[in-house]
Design an enzyme around this catalytic site. Structure first.
Site, PDB file in Angstrom:
ATOM      1  N   ASN A   1      15.345  11.587 -46.517  1.00 57.28           N
ATOM      2  CA  ASN A   1      14.591  12.381 -47.496  1.00 57.28           C
ATOM      3  C   ASN A   1      13.081  12.211 -47.350  1.00 57.28           C
ATOM      4  O   ASN A   1      12.326  12.555 -48.262  1.00 57.28           O
ATOM      5  CB  ASN A   1      14.979  11.983 -48.925  1.00 57.28           C
TER       6      ASN A   1
ATOM      7  N   HIS B   1      21.353  14.963 -44.882  1.00 56.36           N
ATOM      8  CA  HIS B   1      20.164  15.831 -44.791  1.00 56.36           C
ATOM      9  C   HIS B   1      19.404  15.684 -43.472  1.00 56.36           C
ATOM     10  O   HIS B   1      18.374  16.347 -43.298  1.00 56.36           O
ATOM     11  CB  HIS B   1      19.197  15.527 -45.939  1.00 56.36           C
TER      12      HIS B   1
ATOM     13  N   HIS C   1      22.429   7.203 -50.785  1.00 55.79           N
ATOM     14  CA  HIS C   1      22.636   8.614 -51.109  1.00 55.79           C
ATOM     15  C   HIS C   1      22.442   8.954 -52.582  1.00 55.79           C
ATOM     16  O   HIS C   1      21.877   9.994 -52.893  1.00 55.79           O
ATOM     17  CB  HIS C   1      24.007   9.128 -50.653  1.00 55.79           C
TER      18      HIS C   1
END
Length: 261
Positions: free
Chosen positions: A40, A68, A174
């Protein structure tokens, strides 16, 4: 040996607190090795090469990731040539990059392995099959640190218990919310359900609350934006390891808060 494992670094606020606090944390706590989850780092999704280099310059040895990691296509240009940036091992084999790396530091061979859960997550292969295939290779290392990137707390715990005694540590990432269950499992592996997040404290798991609330209230699709905040947090664990046996002796949770001047 002391290993510091940091939760998901979210956006510019996460990068900022690592830049400001990680070097002194390494010195003050006598940290030998640092792992951080970087899925992230760039505007809340994935990690550009510039930001990969930034985390490395702050003192991070290995960067793990999760679902991601490929949301920013720039990663495709460099992940194959940066073995210290991991993708989940049980992602599709058609994606570039490696799910583990062995790094030699302080006369120790440290293996960092990244896996992803399957409950409420993007499609991934069975993590147990991937882990068993990895262990069957019988690679040579002293420590095995696993970042298990998953949504469900029970899935993380079950995975850790299944491999208790075969790994140095299993840490969950997460959810961005640090859990208070750090412990040594019966056969000696260190475990925590989730490391937490490095980023804006005044946020919803790193994102600006406004758009998150709109989505929750209306069900309409919205784009989440990273939050800005005068308060930042750095979350993770310090794992102390016996130099003779290479077993975890202690796992200590850290939650560092900072206010911008």
């Amino acid at each position: 040996m002391k290993v510091l494992m940091l939760g998901d670094v979210y956006g510019s606020e996460g990068r900022l607190i690592l830049q400001q606090e990680l070097p002194s944390l390494i010195t003050d706590q006598k940290i030998d090795f640092v792992v951080a989850n970087g899925e992230n780092v760039t505007h809340g999704k994935s990690i550009t090469f510039k930001h990969f280099q930034a985390l490395k310059s702050f003192g991070v040895d290995v960067i793990t990731s999760g679902n991601h990691i490929f949301k920013n296509k720039a990663v495709l240009d460099y992940i194959a040539s940066t073995p210290d940036l991991l993708k989940p091992l049980n992602m599709s084999s058609y994606t570039p990059g490696s799910g583990y790396v062995i790094v030699e530091k302080n006369d120790k061979k440290i293996c960092v392995l990244n896996l992803m859960g399957t409950s409420f997550m993007d499609k991934a292969n069975n993590p147990y099959e991937a882990m068993d295939a990895f262990l069957a290779q019988k690679l040579v290392y002293d420590l095995l640190l696993v970042d298990f990137h998953a949504e469900a707390s029970a899935e993380k715990a079950a995975f850790a218990w299944n491999y208790d005694g075969q790994v140095t540590a299993v840490v969950g990432t997460h959810t961005h919310v640090q859990t208070a269950d750090e412990r040594l499992l019966p056969k000696g592996s260190a475990f925590i359900t989730d490391l937490g997040m490095c980023g804006a404290t005044d946020s919803i798991i790193g994102a600006d609350p406004k758009n998150v609330i709109i989505k929750e209230k209306t069900g309409l699709p919205v784009v989440f934006e990273p939050a800005t905040s005068i308060h930042q947090q750095l979350c993770g664990v310090i794992i102390e390891i016996n130099d003779q046996t290479n077993q975890a002796m202690e796992i200590k949770r850290i939650f560092l808060k900072k206010t911008k001047n």
